[in-house]
Write a protein that holds these residues in place. Structure first.
Motif, PDB file in Angstrom:
ATOM      1  N   ASN A  83       1.026  -0.836   0.079  1.00  0.00           N
ATOM      2  CA  ASN A  83      -0.119  -0.037  -0.010  1.00  0.00           C
ATOM      3  C   ASN A  83       0.773   1.585  -0.240  1.00  0.00           C
ATOM      4  OD1 ASN A  83      -2.875  -0.744   0.138  1.00  0.00           O
ATOM      5  ND2 ASN A  83      -1.642  -2.114   1.635  1.00  0.00           N
ATOM      6  N   SER A  84       2.210   1.111   0.804  1.00  0.00           N
ATOM      7  CA  SER A  84       2.800   2.601   0.470  1.00  0.00           C
ATOM      8  C   SER A  84       2.791   2.589  -1.401  1.00  0.00           C
ATOM      9  CB  SER A  84       4.138   2.189   0.631  1.00  0.00           C
ATOM     10  OG  SER A  84       5.256   1.038  -0.339  1.00  0.00           O
ATOM     11  N   PHE A  85       2.748   4.522  -1.280  1.00  0.00           N
ATOM     12  CA  PHE A  85       3.467   5.485  -2.611  1.00  0.00           C
ATOM     13  C   PHE A  85       4.320   5.925  -2.546  1.00  0.00           C
ATOM     14  CE2 PHE A  85      -1.629   5.105  -1.760  1.00  0.00           C
ATOM     15  CZ  PHE A  85      -1.961   5.606  -3.314  1.00  0.00           C
ATOM     16  N   GLY A  86       4.709   6.139  -3.975  1.00  0.00           N
ATOM     17  CA  GLY A  86       6.066   6.845  -4.080  1.00  0.00           C
ATOM     18  C   GLY A  86       5.774   8.083  -4.608  1.00  0.00           C
ATOM     19  N   LEU A  87       6.705   8.998  -3.844  1.00  0.00           N
ATOM     20  CA  LEU A  87       6.075  10.976  -3.533  1.00  0.00           C
ATOM     21  C   LEU A  87       7.415  11.160  -4.977  1.00  0.00           C
ATOM     22  CD1 LEU A  87       5.012   9.999  -1.458  1.00  0.00           C
ATOM     23  CD2 LEU A  87       5.527  12.198  -0.583  1.00  0.00           C
ATOM     24  N   TYR A  88       6.621  11.738  -5.985  1.00  0.00           N
ATOM     25  CA  TYR A  88       7.263  12.318  -7.105  1.00  0.00           C
ATOM     26  C   TYR A  88       6.490  13.085  -7.529  1.00  0.00           C
ATOM     27  CZ  TYR A  88       8.830   7.447  -7.601  1.00  0.00           C
ATOM     28  OH  TYR A  88       8.727   6.296  -7.701  1.00  0.00           O
ATOM     29  N   PRO A  89       7.516  14.952  -7.860  1.00  0.00           N
ATOM     30  CA  PRO A  89       6.964  15.933  -8.202  1.00  0.00           C
ATOM     31  C   PRO A  89       6.226  16.483  -9.089  1.00  0.00           C
ATOM     32  CG  PRO A  89       9.555  15.406  -9.233  1.00  0.00           C
ATOM     33  CD  PRO A  89       8.798  13.946  -8.404  1.00  0.00           C
ATOM     34  N   ARG A  90       5.880  15.280 -10.130  1.00  0.00           N
ATOM     35  CA  ARG A  90       4.560  15.521 -11.010  1.00  0.00           C
ATOM     36  C   ARG A  90       3.699  14.588 -11.029  1.00  0.00           C
ATOM     37  NH1 ARG A  90       9.577  17.653 -14.073  1.00  0.00           N
ATOM     38  NH2 ARG A  90      10.170  15.394 -14.347  1.00  0.00           N
ATOM     39  N   GLU A  91       2.494  14.647 -11.387  1.00  0.00           N
ATOM     40  CA  GLU A  91       1.007  13.645 -11.403  1.00  0.00           C
ATOM     41  C   GLU A  91       1.794  12.193 -12.720  1.00  0.00           C
ATOM     42  OE1 GLU A  91       1.329  16.790 -12.600  1.00  0.00           O
ATOM     43  OE2 GLU A  91      -0.197  17.819 -11.447  1.00  0.00           O
ATOM     44  N   THR A  92       1.009  11.978 -11.830  1.00  0.00           N
ATOM     45  CA  THR A  92       0.774  10.068 -11.933  1.00  0.00           C
ATOM     46  C   THR A  92      -0.395   9.793 -12.481  1.00  0.00           C
ATOM     47  OG1 THR A  92       2.565   9.628 -10.261  1.00  0.00           O
ATOM     48  CG2 THR A  92       1.666   7.586 -11.377  1.00  0.00           C
ATOM     49  N   GLY A  93       0.031   9.062 -13.909  1.00  0.00           N
ATOM     50  CA  GLY A  93      -1.395   8.766 -14.331  1.00  0.00           C
ATOM     51  C   GLY A  93      -2.152   9.281 -15.963  1.00  0.00           C
ATOM     52  N   HIS A  94      -1.316  10.424 -16.562  1.00  0.00           N
ATOM     53  CA  HIS A  94      -1.955  10.461 -17.349  1.00  0.00           C
ATOM     54  C   HIS A  94      -1.615  10.043 -18.570  1.00  0.00           C
ATOM     55  CE1 HIS A  94      -2.121  15.226 -15.888  1.00  0.00           C
ATOM     56  NE2 HIS A  94      -0.952  14.817 -15.171  1.00  0.00           N
ATOM     57  N   PHE A  95      -3.464  10.541 -19.055  1.00  0.00           N
ATOM     58  CA  PHE A  95      -3.584   9.015 -20.079  1.00  0.00           C
ATOM     59  C   PHE A  95      -4.542   9.630 -20.993  1.00  0.00           C
ATOM     60  CE2 PHE A  95      -5.296   5.721 -22.585  1.00  0.00           C
ATOM     61  CZ  PHE A  95      -4.040   4.890 -23.112  1.00  0.00           C
ATOM     62  N   PRO A  96      -4.121   9.646 -22.798  1.00  0.00           N
ATOM     63  CA  PRO A  96      -2.849   9.033 -23.017  1.00  0.00           C
ATOM     64  C   PRO A  96      -1.453  10.078 -22.412  1.00  0.00           C
ATOM     65  CG  PRO A  96      -4.071  10.589 -24.468  1.00  0.00           C
ATOM     66  CD  PRO A  96      -5.260  10.011 -22.987  1.00  0.00           C
ATOM     67  N   PRO A  97      -0.730   9.791 -22.448  1.00  0.00           N
ATOM     68  CA  PRO A  97       0.271  10.627 -22.286  1.00  0.00           C
ATOM     69  C   PRO A  97       0.484  12.141 -22.690  1.00  0.00           C
ATOM     70  CG  PRO A  97       1.448   8.273 -21.515  1.00  0.00           C
ATOM     71  CD  PRO A  97      -0.027   7.837 -22.683  1.00  0.00           C
ATOM     72  N   PRO A  98       0.775  12.711 -22.472  1.00  0.00           N
ATOM     73  CA  PRO A  98       1.144  14.064 -23.317  1.00  0.00           C
ATOM     74  C   PRO A  98       2.274  14.094 -24.735  1.00  0.00           C
ATOM     75  CG  PRO A  98       2.845  14.349 -21.141  1.00  0.00           C
ATOM     76  CD  PRO A  98       1.153  13.132 -21.424  1.00  0.00           C
ATOM     77  N   SER A  99       2.796  14.252 -24.912  1.00  0.00           N
ATOM     78  CA  SER A  99       3.803  14.257 -26.171  1.00  0.00           C
ATOM     79  C   SER A  99       4.628  15.388 -26.770  1.00  0.00           C
ATOM     80  CB  SER A  99       2.855  14.134 -27.370  1.00  0.00           C
ATOM     81  OG  SER A  99       3.591  13.862 -28.976  1.00  0.00           O
TER      82      SER A  99
END
Length: 354
Positions: free
Chosen positions: A231-247
């Protein structure tokens, strides 16, 4: 079709503005409810239409640790006070007087004083074991064990302040240690060799002692490791889960911390998520609808950076290795060869990279 049991969640009186919680205890949207699936277990669903861009959840971590290289000179080191979690710049930080480890620092004397009871619980353990664990087992194992110690430290403070682990009967979502105790994950879902290895670590480093006076059994601490790893999360500076990913694709950046969240941990994975997630400046996990979500739909995040695993084989291989389940989301099913038959094999199990 799986039977779904709906559990209505009452909204709090707090508000969420631009993804920021107005109170440190957290916030959840009134139309985000908890349900239970016989195979996947707990999950979030929408009770009403939720428009794209809606803030759905702001969850305060129960325990969080910094994850940075060279902490003594790294400006991304977070404040050790769990009620703060802001960056602690080198020129302004306050270190532990016992010099337990360089990863422990506070952004102000106020945060340091406020964190005294919780840090006192972990300080002797860090001083005694941190260096040897890092040298013998490496950073991942040390981080896992330290996160367990921080879970126990927060529990210790709760017991000091409230004298009991009993939650409020008026809340629909569990909170505090009661929520941690209800997280999915058990020794039965991990390999025998992995459980054996963790049992050895518990007996050597995490048993109740003057250096770590938690008063829990070895079996309970082993179970806590299974829960944390699931259940642990890694913390990152930008969002996780954009779909479709930006180009062109933009990854989520370098991990700076790992945390366990009591409510955010309910979210399941999809390779075509309808929620993006990101920690705010105070370390709260913020869920935001990435597209319109309709009544009855499950609300899912991505457990990994979708820019790093775009092909079906890559995604499923990563999920099997790191999260220990086979993904059967709509995207994976639509991309699999006709002759393949894939089913959910277990509850989603994670490391600290969600």
């Amino acid at each position: 079709m799986s039977q779904v049991v709906y559990i209505t969640v009452e909204p709090s009186e707090q508000t969420c503005v631009d993804g920021i919680s107005q109170k440190q205890s957290g916030w959840i949207h009134e139309h985000l409810i908890e349900s239970a699936d016989p195979v996947k277990g707990r999950q979030f669903r929408a009770s009403h239409h939720i428009p794209k861009g809606t803030c759905l959840l702001v969850d305060r971590p129960y325990a969080v640790i910094p994850v940075v290289d060279e902490p003594a000179v790294n400006d991304n080191l977070i404040c050790n006070n769990p009620a703060c979690n802001r960056r602690a710049p080198r020129a302004e930080r306050y270190s532990c007087l016992n010099a337990c480890i360089q990863d422990v620092a506070w952004c102000s004397s106020i945060c340091k004083d406020a964190d005294k009871s919780r840090h006192d619980f972990e300080c002797t353990w860090l001083k005694r074991y941190a260096e040897s664990i890092r040298n013998k087992l490496g950073e991942y194992e040390f981080g896992m064990l330290w996160l367990i110690v921080r879970l126990l430290a927060t529990r210790h403070v709760e017991l000091q302040e409230h004298g009991s682990m009993t939650g409020s009967q008026t809340r629909r979502f569990k909170h505090g240690w009661e929520a941690i105790d209800s997280l999915c994950g058990s020794s039965g879902t991990w390999s025998h060799d992995q459980v054996k290895s963790w049992t050895t670590l518990v007996k050597k480093y995490l048993k109740s002692s003057p250096a770590l006076p938690h008063g829990l059994s070895t079996d309970r601490i082993l179970h806590l490791i299974c829960q944390e790893e699931a259940n642990s999360f890694g913390l990152y500076p930008r969002e996780t889960g954009h779909f479709p990913p930006p180009s062109p694709p933009i990854d989520r950046g370098e991990q700076f911390a790992a945390a366990v969240y009591p409510t955010a941990a309910i979210a399941n994975h999809s390779c075509v998520p309808n929620i993006i997630h990101k920690p705010n400046d105070e370390g709260h996990m913020v869920f935001t609808a990435s597209r319109d979500i309709f009544p009855g739909q499950e609300c899912c995040i991505s457990y990994f950076d979708l820019t790093q695993h775009s092909e079906l084989d890559s995604r499923r291989g990563h999920l099997r290795k790191s999260f220990r389940f086979v993904c059967h989301c709509d995207r994976c099913v639509s991309e699999e060869p006709a002759e393949d038959t894939v089913e959910w094999s277990a509850m989603p199990l994670t490391d600290d990279t969600i």
